[in-house]
Motif scaffolding. Structure first.
Motif, short mmCIF file in Angstrom:
data_model
loop_
_atom_site.label_atom_id
_atom_site.label_comp_id
_atom_site.label_asym_id
_atom_site.label_seq_id
_atom_site.Cartn_x
_atom_site.Cartn_y
_atom_site.Cartn_z
N GLN A 136 0.88 -1.42 0.19
CA GLN A 136 0.00 -0.01 -0.09
C GLN A 136 0.88 1.19 0.16
N GLN A 137 0.47 2.25 -0.74
CA GLN A 137 0.95 3.60 -0.80
C GLN A 137 -0.05 4.46 -0.87
N GLY A 138 0.02 5.37 0.26
CA GLY A 138 -1.46 6.27 0.23
C GLY A 138 -2.60 5.54 0.58
N ASP A 139 -3.60 5.86 -0.19
CA ASP A 139 -5.04 5.00 -0.17
C ASP A 139 -4.83 3.83 -1.14
N ASN A 140 -3.89 3.42 -1.96
CA ASN A 140 -3.96 2.34 -3.09
C ASN A 140 -3.00 1.37 -2.76
N LEU A 141 -3.59 0.25 -3.44
CA LEU A 141 -2.57 -1.02 -3.74
C LEU A 141 -1.89 -0.99 -4.91
N PHE A 142 -0.54 -1.62 -4.85
CA PHE A 142 0.24 -1.74 -5.84
C PHE A 142 0.65 -3.14 -5.90
N ALA A 143 0.98 -3.54 -6.92
CA ALA A 143 1.61 -4.94 -7.29
C ALA A 143 2.83 -4.89 -7.93
N TRP A 144 3.92 -5.84 -7.28
CA TRP A 144 5.09 -5.94 -8.09
C TRP A 144 5.68 -7.22 -8.32
N ASP A 145 5.74 -7.57 -9.67
CA ASP A 145 6.10 -8.98 -10.19
C ASP A 145 7.32 -9.44 -9.76
N THR A 146 7.45 -10.49 -9.06
CA THR A 146 8.55 -10.97 -8.70
C THR A 146 9.49 -11.54 -9.72
N ALA A 147 8.78 -11.92 -10.81
CA ALA A 147 9.51 -12.50 -12.13
C ALA A 147 10.17 -11.41 -12.92
N THR A 148 9.46 -10.40 -13.12
CA THR A 148 9.59 -9.32 -14.14
C THR A 148 10.11 -7.92 -13.50
N GLY A 149 9.68 -7.94 -12.24
CA GLY A 149 9.84 -6.28 -11.61
C GLY A 149 8.82 -5.66 -12.25
N GLU A 150 7.99 -5.77 -12.86
CA GLU A 150 6.79 -4.81 -13.44
C GLU A 150 5.98 -4.25 -12.29
N LEU A 151 5.86 -3.20 -12.28
CA LEU A 151 4.91 -2.55 -11.12
C LEU A 151 3.64 -2.14 -11.80
#
Length: 799
Positions: A147-162
């Motif tokens: 979580q950052q601020g009020d929102n959720l983010f996802a980071w891909d462990t294989a590609t590093g894509e956010l």
């Protein structure tokens, strides 16, 4: 190692220096001085993720604050952690593991880190100015969600894509129904009808919002979720990444908060400390919502069909008009939905179940429900109803789930007081069968599931109410194996591989020390720390108080601690100490972290010929639901009966003179002292009431509304429970002490009572105020002054 040897040499030198000093007799100045003179006890132990280090807070250097120390399994010599290691260890402690406990994600100083435990490979995931927190594994553990601020983010462990998963917007959605009052809505409509410019501006805002939506879609951002002025809380994602749950919190408007004047300040001006609300103030409205990412839709979790949602509290029978109004139009009671807690993913289809714990804001119901994320519907697993209030070990309060979890993808576990004592239960979502794992007249005070999900590790007071031991509970057989055996209090932290126990142990007259023990009932614990008692402290023969019982007027067995004098004073005086509330216990065999000063004062009183008792009156912790809730709607009722019966027991069984009994206590104990002197004149010759509640309508909401409901719905309960209404009954000698910066029980409480005593013409009381003290005194000079006054009160009136 050199540093540690130097430290030991310094401590040895100090020991030699003070060895000549002995406490041949106790003084108030000594026992109320900075508690560092007692020694240094370790606290708050926890393990590193790989289980190779055991950390704990400790202060062998007698510094201003504790530092973080650790031992390793090969080397049990305590070592002080560096500042950098301390930061990392504390951050990792709050992290989240994957299903197999091979990886850990955590937030440290606002950045997300990923640790592979076996190899100690550490990777920093975020490098942003905005703080990131609450990381978890999701998307079948292929992504790290945070979580950052009020929102959720996802980071891909294989590609590093956010990627961004949510986009909450503090605005109303175009076309959404207005929340304005009828008058405000009319004026807005009238203004638009009479101004072309306003109509054009409104249209332009609508178009800008739509353009932003189109831009978000082009940038592959999620659709906006419009939440108006509400606050987002409790963001949570399902293991497969499909469902995101969140709370929308609507804060009440124009809620008046208290202020605490601060008179002694560096500026020389009177300043104010922001305070809390009072009981009965409007509470936030909370609603849980689900965002289905697959269907790109949001919907609210539906609580309207829960069994008992309309149930009427029994106390309304005392208010006929409100009682009949409820019958005519049964309301939906306000609830708080906590969770969800997702089950392990099914090995067949990868799906998960979700548990939520729903609490009624009137405190009388707790529902454990299965949440169906595709619809937001709820199915009952367990309901606990209490006409008093729901609480107890492992049960939790309004804004917590309590002790709840999953054994596997279809069996959950929880604690409940349904039998009158908090015990451990399993529930199978497939068969709808509930099974009790523990039973009896004792409490399960903590429970954790083993990593192989075949056992629980529980702490209970099964041996006796005032002693805690640690057990391994086999789920299949229900067999309990006791793992700790030292008499007294045992607080245990299990190592990650479950091979070791870190045990904090104490006895009633020996402060806490840290022990290390193999996870084996036959293993002997090894003592790690040895500095909880200084040579000066050890030089006095501190009493191990007797744990006794007496029978009260209602036939109940009441536990108490007893301090006997070697030689009673000629008047055979007795004193009762009344512990505080909030859910506390004092008739126990462990060292009190909170009442160690009072314990030492009880020794001093016994040295001066007083018989002293410390009673676990009705309302105290450790004795189950009915004991806890016996004070419902009447504080200063059954609980005070137990104190009066204790005084009579002292006369009948302990050779105490009925005309020479005193009483004292702080916070709830101060309240009880006031009620004793105001409503039971003659039982106690004198009393000292410290930081006392004098009118419960002025205390906080969370604690008070549990026990007395709300002032405007149950005024009878408040009137019979508040000392200020009984002040005319004061006949004996009263000392009141209060900190002027008390942010818990406000100084206003004692000022209002003081005015009442003045108006009543009472003159057998005194008030001592402490301008720089909060509810818990900090300065030794304040403690010393307060207890000199208490001792003088007893010496003057009881001898």
């Amino acid at each position: 190692m050199k540093t540690w040897i130097c430290l030991l040499l310094c401590l040895s030198t100090l020991s030699l220096r003070v060895s000549a000093q002995r406490l041949d007799s106790l003084t108030i100045e000594q026992i109320m001085s900075d508690p560092k003179w007692i020694g240094t006890s370790p606290s708050d132990p926890f393990w590193s993720p790989d289980g190779q280090k055991l950390y704990f807070s400790w202060n062998p250097e007698q510094a201003a604050e504790d530092s973080l120390y650790y031992i390793t399994l090969p080397n049990h010599e305590p070592v002080k952690a560096s500042p950098a290691e301390r930061l990392q260890a504390l951050a990792q402690r709050s992290g989240t593991y994957d299903r197999k406990f091979q990886n850990l994600v955590y937030s440290q100083q606002g950045q997300i880190y990923w640790l592979h435990i076996a190899t100690h490979r550490l990777r920093q995931i975020t490098h942003t100015a905005e703080v990131a927190y609450h990381p978890v594994f999701a998307f079948h553990e292929q992504k790290i969600v945070f979580q950052q601020g009020d929102n959720l983010f996802a980071w891909d462990t294989a590609t590093g894509e956010l990627s961004q998963l949510t986009l909450f917007v503090h605005a109303e959605k175009s076309g959404q129904a207005s929340h304005l009052s009828p008058q405000a809505a009319f004026l807005e409509k009238d203004a638009l009808e009479n101004s072309v410019v306003l109509q054009q501006r409104k249209q332009r805002i609508t178009e800008e919002k739509q353009a932003q939506q189109n831009l978000n879609s082009f940038r592959n951002l999620p659709d906006s979720i419009f939440i108006g002025s509400q606050r987002v809380a409790g963001l949570n994602i399902s293991p497969d990444g499909r469902f995101i749950t969140y709370q929308l919190v609507k804060e009440p408007r124009d809620v008046q908060r208290t202020i605490i004047p601060e008179y002694v300040t560096q500026s020389g001006y009177t300043e104010t400390i922001p305070g809390r609300t009072k009981v009965g103030a409007p509470q936030p409205e909370m609603h849980m919502w689900i965002y289905d990412r697959l269907r790109d839709t949001t919907y609210e979790v539906d609580t309207h069909d829960m069994p008992g949602i309309h149930d009427k509290p029994d106390y309304l029978k005392d208010y006929p008009s409100e009682d009949s109004a409820w019958d005519a139009h049964p309301p939906f009671r306000q609830v708080i939905v906590n969770g969800p807690l997702w089950s392990p993913e099914s090995p067949t289809d990868g799906s998960s179940h979700a548990l939520v714990v729903v609490r009624s804001q009137d405190n009388k119901d707790r529902w454990i429900m299965e949440m169906h994320p595709e619809t937001g519907k709820l199915t009952l697993i367990d309901r606990q109803r209490d006409e008093a209030w729901i609480a107890g070990p492992g049960i939790g309060w309004n804004y917590s789930m309590g002790n709840v979890g999953w054994v596997n993808d279809h069996i959950c576990w929880f604690q409940s007081e349904t039998t009158g004592y908090s015990h451990l239960y399993l529930y199978d979502l497939q068969t709808h069968q509930k099974r009790a794992l523990t039973s009896g007249q004792y409490e399960v005070q903590s429970a954790i599931l083993s990593r192989d999900a075949k056992s629980f590790y529980i702490t209970t007071n099964a041996v006796e109410p005032g002693q805690t031991q640690f057990y391994r509970l086999d789920i299949a057989s229900g067999k309990q194996t006791q793992l700790t055996h030292q008499e007294g209090g045992n607080r245990v932290e299990l190592s990650p591989d479950e091979k070791w126990l870190a045990v904090l142990h104490s006895f009633s007259n020996h402060p806490w020390e840290l022990f290390l023990q193999r996870n084996d009932p036959a293993a002997r614990p090894e003592q790690i720390t040895h500095l909880a008692e200084s040579p000066l402290f050890r030089s006095y023969p501190w009493r191990a108080p007797e744990i006794i019982t007496f029978t009260d007027r209602d036939g109940y067995r009441v536990y108490a601690r007893l301090f006997r004098p070697k030689q009673p004073a000629p008047t055979h005086p007795g004193v009762l100490f009344v512990h505080g509330a909030g859910y506390l216990q004092d008739a126990m065999k462990w060292w009190s972290d909170y009442y160690f000063r009072e314990y030492m004062f009880e020794n001093l009183l016994a040295d001066h010929g007083y018989t002293v008792m410390d009673v676990d009156y009705r309302g105290s912790a450790g004795y189950g639901r009915d004991w806890r809730t016996a004070i419902y709607r009447h504080m200063g009722g059954k609980d005070l009966d137990d104190e009066v019966d204790a005084a009579r027991f002292m006369v009948d069984s302990l050779d105490v003179d009925a005309h020479h009994i005193g009483i004292w206590g702080g916070s709830y104990g101060g309240f009880m002292t006031l009620m004793a002197l105001f409503t039971q004149p003659g039982v106690f010759k004198c009393g000292a009431a410290l930081r006392s509640v004098t009118d419960w309508a002025h205390y906080n909401h969370g604690y008070t509304s549990n026990i007395l409901n709300e002032p405007y719905t149950d005024s009878l309960a408040y009137k019979r429970s508040s000392p200020i209404y009984f002040a005319a009954g004061l006949q004996d000698h009263l000392l009141m002490c209060h900190g002027m910066e008390d942010t818990n029980v406000h100084f206003q409480d004692i000022v209002r009572l003081t005015e009442k005593l003045i108006e009543l013409g009472k003159d057998n009381w005194e008030l001592a105020v402490y301008p720089l003290e909060d509810h818990e005194f900090k300065d030794a000079s304040s403690w010393t002054d307060e207890y000199k006054r208490i001792f003088r009160l007893f010496e003057t009136n009881l001898k």
